[in-house]
Design an enzyme around this catalytic site. Structure first.
Site, PDB file in Angstrom:
ATOM      1  CE  LYS A 153      -1.945   2.691   2.916  1.00  0.00           C
ATOM      2  NZ  LYS A 153      -1.616   3.902   2.145  1.00  0.00           N
ATOM      3  CD  GLU A 199      13.653   0.382   8.421  1.00  0.00           C
ATOM      4  OE1 GLU A 199      14.193   1.125   9.273  1.00  0.00           O
ATOM      5  OE2 GLU A 199      14.333  -1.054   8.365  1.00  0.00           O
ATOM      6  CB  CYS A 259      13.343   8.466   8.179  1.00  0.00           C
ATOM      7  SG  CYS A 259      14.279   7.499   7.027  1.00  0.00           S
ATOM      8  CD  GLU A 297      10.427  12.166  11.690  1.00  0.00           C
ATOM      9  OE1 GLU A 297       9.392  11.547  11.739  1.00  0.00           O
ATOM     10  OE2 GLU A 297      11.271  11.625  11.104  1.00  0.00           O
TER      11      GLU A 297
HETATM   12  P1  NAD Z   1       2.460   7.782   8.332  1.00  0.00           P
HETATM   13  O1  NAD Z   1       2.803   6.834   9.271  1.00  0.00           O
HETATM   14  O2  NAD Z   1       1.210   8.647   8.299  1.00  0.00           O
HETATM   15  O3  NAD Z   1       2.051   6.913   6.826  1.00  0.00           O
HETATM   16  C1  NAD Z   1       2.926   5.986   6.350  1.00  0.00           C
HETATM   17  C2  NAD Z   1       2.164   4.798   5.834  1.00  0.00           C
HETATM   18  O4  NAD Z   1       1.207   4.027   6.742  1.00  0.00           O
HETATM   19  C3  NAD Z   1       0.989   5.566   4.663  1.00  0.00           C
HETATM   20  O5  NAD Z   1       0.931   4.440   3.614  1.00  0.00           O
HETATM   21  C4  NAD Z   1      -0.173   5.407   5.393  1.00  0.00           C
HETATM   22  O6  NAD Z   1      -1.391   5.569   4.509  1.00  0.00           O
HETATM   23  C5  NAD Z   1      -0.290   4.380   6.400  1.00  0.00           C
HETATM   24  N1  NAD Z   1      -1.108   4.266   7.420  1.00  0.00           N
HETATM   25  C6  NAD Z   1      -1.593   5.280   8.167  1.00  0.00           C
HETATM   26  N2  NAD Z   1      -2.301   5.000   9.045  1.00  0.00           N
HETATM   27  C7  NAD Z   1      -2.290   3.348   9.210  1.00  0.00           C
HETATM   28  C8  NAD Z   1      -2.740   2.550   9.713  1.00  0.00           C
HETATM   29  N3  NAD Z   1      -3.523   2.828  10.893  1.00  0.00           N
HETATM   30  N4  NAD Z   1      -2.694   1.173   9.579  1.00  0.00           N
HETATM   31  C9  NAD Z   1      -1.864   0.924   8.590  1.00  0.00           C
HETATM   32  N5  NAD Z   1      -1.316   1.848   7.592  1.00  0.00           N
HETATM   33  C10 NAD Z   1      -1.444   3.021   8.017  1.00  0.00           C
HETATM   34  O7  NAD Z   1       3.831   8.585   7.904  1.00  0.00           O
HETATM   35  P2  NAD Z   1       4.129   9.510   6.829  1.00  0.00           P
HETATM   36  O8  NAD Z   1       3.472  10.827   7.447  1.00  0.00           O
HETATM   37  O9  NAD Z   1       3.295   9.088   5.435  1.00  0.00           O
HETATM   38  O10 NAD Z   1       5.410   9.641   6.524  1.00  0.00           O
HETATM   39  C11 NAD Z   1       6.297  10.099   7.287  1.00  0.00           C
HETATM   40  C12 NAD Z   1       6.805   9.561   8.338  1.00  0.00           C
HETATM   41  O11 NAD Z   1       7.705   8.251   7.865  1.00  0.00           O
HETATM   42  C13 NAD Z   1       7.992  10.088   9.167  1.00  0.00           C
HETATM   43  O12 NAD Z   1       7.899   9.894  10.558  1.00  0.00           O
HETATM   44  C14 NAD Z   1       9.496   9.254   8.673  1.00  0.00           C
HETATM   45  O13 NAD Z   1      10.626   9.431   9.678  1.00  0.00           O
HETATM   46  C15 NAD Z   1       8.743   8.032   8.385  1.00  0.00           C
HETATM   47  N6  NAD Z   1      10.078   7.474   7.618  1.00  0.00           N
HETATM   48  C16 NAD Z   1      10.770   6.516   8.137  1.00  0.00           C
HETATM   49  C17 NAD Z   1      11.750   5.964   7.390  1.00  0.00           C
HETATM   50  C18 NAD Z   1      12.573   4.747   7.730  1.00  0.00           C
HETATM   51  O14 NAD Z   1      13.232   4.118   6.974  1.00  0.00           O
HETATM   52  N7  NAD Z   1      12.840   4.781   9.039  1.00  0.00           N
HETATM   53  C19 NAD Z   1      11.936   6.221   5.793  1.00  0.00           C
HETATM   54  C20 NAD Z   1      10.983   7.377   5.509  1.00  0.00           C
HETATM   55  C21 NAD Z   1      10.005   7.642   6.135  1.00  0.00           C
END
Ligand code: NAD
Length: 489
Positions: free
Chosen positions: A174, A249, A283, A383
């Site tokens: 997804k 991650e 991230c 963050e």
């Molecule tokens: P997010 O957690 O809001 O969303 C990430 C994904 O999760 C999206 O596809 C979203 O639709 C999905 N999602 C949201 N709620 C969900 C649920 N209840 N169940 C299952 N899936 C769900 O994050 P974001 O705002 O899209 O991305 C930014 C975040 O991602 C930042 O915190 C960043 O640090 C992190 N990030 C981490 C890494 C890493 O490798 N550690 C890499 C890139 C981004």
């Protein structure tokens, strides 16, 4: 440019079961690029069923043949590089020079790396008692669910799918709701190179609906998640239903430490890349800059000058060095942190607002922002995920390490010094899954990627990722052992 906007299930692009769609926007001008099919629970069930059906044949395909398909995919990505770069820039706002120079090449090399890995990830033989043979097989898990964020949507297809496919799993992925386009185009290329129907399924949709249902699904053996720490916690709870494996991650708050003996020119440039590349939406961004007090003034003079010179513009213009943030909502979130910084008594050295230029007014821009702050301030602990860096000073190595380790996160961190002992000592003391010395944000498909603490667990890349997408099965064989009877009769 080809736009795929439907769900990819069982090798076909299909509408959502209820016909629902949602818009995806161009972050440069806020216009709608396309309406995209929106997956809900019924579509997730259909995709998981397709992946389950495809699993036995994919698992049993010779590993070399699976690998060959991933190698072909890497070639196809390179053959379509320019189109993929444009698509990624359109949907995410990444400057084209980055999509061309980093996102697309990294996607291709990661699929190629795991294509080569497919037939090299071996089991082992354990030296046990005489008369017995014990060998350990590495077996794929089955259907894996993968949920990714919007900051590197193209690249994450390869980070997530490369090892999972090489190990023989089938996938339901997804993408984030605001950047669905590049993963759908990758699905099309997968079909073109001959990856069998059902092996990969892509479901654009909302996290709380499609993502949540995938994380709870009883036929999913593992959820690999990249995203925020808050959603990571929800994924862990959802996984409890069938005790599926979880790989997380999550967020980061990277400390980037510049010692007084550093090569300042390199440190200034590297620290700017650490935070401003991809508009800071990384991230592993070096979002906490820590400067030894003896070099702080000189460093900041050069760093602020460089930040002010970064060229903001249309992501599709090859000269643009910084594009808009990927969504309006996120722009507001980052601007809100600029206000919090001031409320906390932070001193904004540059930026702190959307740019004034009328030609950028419709885009979701935030100027490169540098704020002097205190290590315990919210902006140094939370963050921000934008072109926003906090700065504080330190006097000793011990103080630098203490500040670096003072957040809940532990993903990436960096340090700049010409002293060899200091470099290794500080790197060893940092609470982080990755440390860069005299560089920042280097990644390679062979090198483990992941964090500790609230940055998650499990590792992407390399043998570690292959390990995380397989289970060990230990097999015992009595070769010629004479076993005394346990119940002598
Ligand atoms: P997010 O957690 O809001 O969303 C990430 C994904 O999760 C999206 O596809 C979203 O639709 C999905 N999602 C949201 N709620 C969900 C649920 N209840 N169940 C299952 N899936 C769900 O994050 P974001 O705002 O899209 O991305 C930014 C975040 O991602 C930042 O915190 C960043 O640090 C992190 N990030 C981490 C890494 C890493 O490798 N550690 C890499 C890139 C981004």
């Amino acid at each position: 440019m080809k736009l795929q906007t439907k769900l990819f299930i069982g090798g076909e692009f299909v509408d959502a079961a209820d016909g629902a769609t949602f818009p995806t926007y161009n972050p440069f001008d806020g216009s709608v690029i396309a309406q995209v099919a929106e997956a809900k629970a019924a579509d997730v069930d259909k995709a998981v069923a397709a992946a389950k059906k495809a699993f036995p044949a994919w698992r049993d395909m010779p590993a070399m043949a699976r690998g060959r398909l991933l190698l072909k995919l890497a070639d196809a990505i390179e053959a379509n590089a320019e189109e993929l770069a444009q698509l990624e820039s359109l949907d995410t706002g990444h400057p084209l020079r980055d999509s061309r120079g980093l996102d697309v090449p990294r996607t291709a090399v990661t699929f190629r790396y795991f294509g080569g890995m497919a037939d090299k990830h071996q089991g082992s033989v354990v030296p046990v008692e005489a008369g017995f043979l014990n060998y350990v097989l590495r077996e794929p898990l089955g259907v894996v669910g993968q949920v990714v964020p919007w900051n590197f949507p193209l690249m994450f297809t390869s980070w997530k799918m490369g090892p999972a496919l090489a190990a023989g799993n089938t996938i339901v992925l997804k993408p984030a709701e605001i950047t669905p386009l590049s993963s759908l185009r990758i699905a099309e290329l997968m079909a073109e190179v001959g990856i069998p129907a059902g092996v990969v399924n892509i479901l654009p949709g909302h996290g709380s609906i499609a993502g949540q249902h995938l994380a709870e699904h009883p036929d999913v053996a593992k959820i690999a998640f990249t995203g925020s720490t808050a959603v990571g916690r929800k994924i862990v709870q959802a996984s409890a239903s069938n005790l599926k494996r979880v790989q997380l991650e999550l967020g980061g708050k990277g400390a980037n430490i510049v010692f007084s003996d550093a090569n300042l020119k390199a440190a200034i440039n590297g620290s700017a890349f650490a935070i401003f590349h991809n508009q800071g939406q990384a991230c592993i961004a070096g979002s906490r800059l820590m400067l030894h007090k003896n070099i702080a003034d000189e460093f900041l003079e050069g760093f602020v000058k460089l930040a002010k010179s970064i060229k903001l513009g249309n992501p599709l213009d090859p000269k643009t060095e910084m594009g808009p943030l990927t969504s309006k909502l996120h722009q507001q979130r980052v601007l809100n942190y600029c206000q919090i910084a001031q409320q906390e008594g932070g001193k904004i050295l540059t930026g702190g607002k959307a740019p004034d230029a009328p030609e950028l007014a419709k885009g979701f821009f935030v100027e490169p922002t540098i704020v002097m702050a205190q290590p315990q301030d919210r902006i140094c602990q939370e963050e921000v995920f934008g072109p926003f860096v906090s700065v504080n000073t330190f006097e000793s190595d011990e103080e630098a390490i203490a500040i670096a380790n003072s957040t809940e996160y532990g993903l990436g961190g960096g340090l700049w010094t010409t002293n060899l002992q200091r470099a290794h000592r500080v790197a060893g003391s940092m609470k982080a899954g990755m440390v860069w010395i005299n560089c920042y944000k280097r990644v390679n498909p062979g090198s483990p990627f992941g964090g500790v603490g609230s940055s998650g667990y499990g590792r992407e890349m390399g043998f570690e990722a292959m390990h995380d997408y397989t289970d060990a099965k230990s097999v015992w064989v009595n070769v010629d052992a004479q076993i005394p009877p346990h119940y002598p009769r």
